[in-house]
Structure formats: C-alpha cells, structure tokens
Motif scaffolding. Sequence first.
Motif, short mmCIF file in Angstrom:
data_model
loop_
_atom_site.label_atom_id
_atom_site.label_comp_id
_atom_site.label_asym_id
_atom_site.label_seq_id
_atom_site.Cartn_x
_atom_site.Cartn_y
_atom_site.Cartn_z
N GLY A 104 0.81 -0.90 0.21
CA GLY A 104 0.59 -0.16 -0.20
C GLY A 104 1.03 1.02 -0.33
O GLY A 104 1.93 1.32 0.50
N TYR A 105 0.02 2.79 -0.49
CA TYR A 105 1.05 3.00 -0.41
C TYR A 105 1.38 3.98 0.87
O TYR A 105 3.06 4.30 1.20
N SER A 106 1.13 3.32 1.98
CA SER A 106 1.47 4.16 3.32
C SER A 106 1.90 2.81 4.70
O SER A 106 2.09 2.81 6.04
N GLY A 107 1.92 1.64 3.84
CA GLY A 107 2.48 0.49 5.04
C GLY A 107 1.33 -0.22 4.00
O GLY A 107 0.51 -1.15 3.27
N LYS A 108 1.11 -1.37 5.04
CA LYS A 108 0.67 -2.80 4.88
C LYS A 108 -1.22 -2.49 4.81
O LYS A 108 -2.05 -1.47 5.76
N ILE A 109 -1.54 -3.36 4.00
CA ILE A 109 -3.35 -2.91 3.79
C ILE A 109 -4.13 -4.19 4.43
O ILE A 109 -3.41 -5.36 3.88
N LYS A 110 -4.98 -4.50 5.42
CA LYS A 110 -4.90 -6.11 5.96
C LYS A 110 -6.36 -5.69 5.49
O LYS A 110 -7.20 -5.25 6.13
N MET A 111 -6.82 -7.43 5.34
CA MET A 111 -8.46 -7.72 4.16
C MET A 111 -8.97 -8.61 5.35
O MET A 111 -7.40 -9.84 5.19
N LEU A 112 -10.18 -8.88 4.99
CA LEU A 112 -10.80 -10.05 5.00
C LEU A 112 -11.68 -10.42 3.64
O LEU A 112 -12.04 -9.65 3.24
N VAL A 113 -11.29 -11.56 3.12
CA VAL A 113 -11.38 -11.96 1.75
C VAL A 113 -12.39 -13.49 1.21
O VAL A 113 -12.18 -14.10 2.04
N GLY A 114 -13.71 -13.00 1.21
CA GLY A 114 -14.18 -14.40 1.23
C GLY A 114 -14.44 -14.24 -0.12
O GLY A 114 -15.06 -14.20 -0.72
N ILE A 115 -14.10 -16.23 0.04
CA ILE A 115 -14.36 -16.42 -1.52
C ILE A 115 -15.46 -18.18 -1.44
O ILE A 115 -15.36 -18.52 -0.62
N TYR A 116 -16.02 -17.95 -2.31
CA TYR A 116 -17.51 -19.33 -2.48
C TYR A 116 -16.17 -20.56 -2.90
O TYR A 116 -15.44 -20.41 -3.71
N HIS A 117 -16.82 -21.86 -2.74
CA HIS A 117 -16.49 -23.47 -2.75
C HIS A 117 -16.86 -23.03 -4.68
O HIS A 117 -15.58 -23.22 -4.84
N ASN A 118 -17.30 -21.83 -5.61
CA ASN A 118 -17.26 -22.19 -6.76
C ASN A 118 -16.19 -20.98 -7.54
O ASN A 118 -15.83 -21.46 -8.68
N GLY A 119 -15.00 -20.93 -6.46
CA GLY A 119 -14.55 -19.36 -6.78
C GLY A 119 -14.70 -18.58 -6.55
O GLY A 119 -13.71 -17.60 -7.64
N THR A 120 -15.90 -17.23 -6.41
CA THR A 120 -16.57 -16.47 -6.93
C THR A 120 -16.47 -15.94 -5.21
O THR A 120 -16.18 -16.65 -4.43
N LEU A 121 -16.04 -14.42 -6.17
CA LEU A 121 -15.54 -13.79 -4.59
C LEU A 121 -16.91 -12.98 -3.27
O LEU A 121 -18.02 -12.88 -4.01
N ALA A 122 -17.04 -13.45 -2.78
CA ALA A 122 -18.44 -13.67 -1.48
C ALA A 122 -17.94 -12.29 -1.61
O ALA A 122 -19.12 -11.12 -1.04
N GLY A 123 -17.32 -11.19 -1.16
CA GLY A 123 -16.50 -9.72 -1.25
C GLY A 123 -15.47 -9.81 -0.40
O GLY A 123 -14.97 -10.53 -0.42
N VAL A 124 -14.87 -8.59 -0.30
CA VAL A 124 -13.39 -7.89 0.26
C VAL A 124 -13.84 -6.31 1.00
O VAL A 124 -14.60 -5.87 1.21
N ARG A 125 -13.19 -6.75 2.46
CA ARG A 125 -13.46 -6.02 3.24
C ARG A 125 -12.19 -5.27 4.03
O ARG A 125 -11.55 -6.18 4.48
N VAL A 126 -11.79 -4.12 3.95
CA VAL A 126 -10.50 -3.94 4.55
C VAL A 126 -10.34 -3.74 6.07
O VAL A 126 -11.91 -2.98 6.43
N ILE A 127 -9.92 -4.18 7.11
CA ILE A 127 -10.07 -4.49 8.19
C ILE A 127 -8.50 -3.28 9.11
O ILE A 127 -8.84 -2.94 10.41
N ASN A 128 -7.48 -3.07 8.02
CA ASN A 128 -6.88 -2.38 8.88
C ASN A 128 -6.03 -1.38 7.55
O ASN A 128 -5.55 -2.58 7.15
N HIS A 129 -5.22 -0.30 8.02
CA HIS A 129 -5.17 0.36 7.18
C HIS A 129 -4.53 2.04 7.53
O HIS A 129 -4.83 2.40 8.74
N LYS A 130 -3.21 1.96 7.08
CA LYS A 130 -2.51 3.15 7.35
C LYS A 130 -2.71 4.94 5.90
O LYS A 130 -1.63 5.45 6.24
N GLU A 131 -3.46 4.11 4.61
CA GLU A 131 -3.96 4.80 3.43
C GLU A 131 -4.11 6.26 4.19
O GLU A 131 -4.74 6.26 4.84
N THR A 132 -3.13 7.18 3.15
CA THR A 132 -4.02 8.64 3.21
C THR A 132 -5.28 8.45 3.26
O THR A 132 -6.33 9.20 3.00
#
Length: 211
Positions: A104-132
């Motif tokens: 990331g621009y200001s360091g690490k970006i921590k996320m939760l990534v959910g993936i369905y069994h068929n390989g489709t993304l359930a969604g993404v959420r950022v849970i920690n970051h230091k971006e501008t």
Amino acid sequence: MAELNKHILRVGLLLGLFAIVATTLVAFTEENTRDQIQENQRQALLDGINALIPHEQYDNAILTDTVTLPATKNLGTETPTRVFRARSKGDPVAAVFTVVAPNGYSGKIKMLVGIYHNGTLAGVRVINHKETPGLGDKIDEKRSDWILQFEGLSLDKPISAKWKVKKDGGEFDQFTGATITPRAVVGAVKQSLEYFRAHRDALFAVTEDKK
C-alpha cells in the motif's frame, strides 16, 4: 530522630498498603473485563465474516471450523492465520481468509476476503490500513463503496489479464491522485483467488484438533 523514623515507617506502610489496594483493584478489573473484551472481539470478527458470507448461507460454527495456515506469501501474511470455513449441511459453502497487501502507499493493508466454493468472490473488506485520508482511504467501506465491486467476481470475471487498475490496462478504477492503494488491493485479491483455486479441496478437507 525516633519520631522521624516512626514517620518514615508510617509513610512506608501507607505506600505499601496503597500499592496492594491498587494492584488488587487492577487485577479485579482485568479479571472482570477480560471475558467481555474477548466476547466483543469474537462478535466483531463474526460480524465481519457475516458481512461477506450472510449467516443464512451456512449452518456450522464458522468461528471454530477453521484451518490455520502458516505465513503464506501469496496471501501476504507473515504469521500464521486462520481460514474460516462456512458449510451448509456439511457441504462447503465458502472460505474467509485474512489477506495482507504489503505494498500500500502508506504500508500494509489488511483485509478479509471471502471466496465461495465455486471460486467466486463473496466480498472483500479492509480491516486495517494507514492509507492517506481523503485519497487512499477510499478502500474503506465507511469512506466509499469502491471495495464492494469485488462481490461476484472471479479469476474468469474479469479474465486474469484484466485484474489490474485501469491505468495499468485493467478493469478496476483507481482513485484520483491515488493509484498505488487500489493497485495493491486488486493485486492482493487476485492472489487470494489464485491461492484458493490451487488449494480449495485441501482447505476444506483438513480437520483441526479443537482440544
């Protein structure tokens, strides 16, 4: 001299008594709040998972149906992390990973990534970051809906070559004045999908000892 010694002794005893009382109060408070803190953390984690995989879609105890991964380069992790597995009537539904975009621009970006069994993304959420603030922090759902666009995507949608920001010839919008942050997130999400595709069956087959 005797009076001075008595005074010093009294002061010492009072300070000792104060220290005992203070220590007892701290220990009592910690003991009585520890369980509540742990429960709050557990509920926050469950809420984050359910934001990706609605609880109506699974019937198992997702916080305990886990597999622990060692530090995994493709997920950007440097310490062991748990993968949470959703099932319905015993059948795999989805997996939720902790993923780190290290660039990331200001360091690490921590996320939760959910993936369905068929390989489709359930969604993404950022849970920690230091971006501008006002620029890179648009990856945060509280700041914009940019992160919501990943829902329903996969390695085939868009094709692998298009898993980039538009500035790099891909399909994902960058932010005005901030390309590095979305580029890092897009890259990390793609790597998560690749890891899941390569290890899906093993991830759901492993059973950990819960003792």
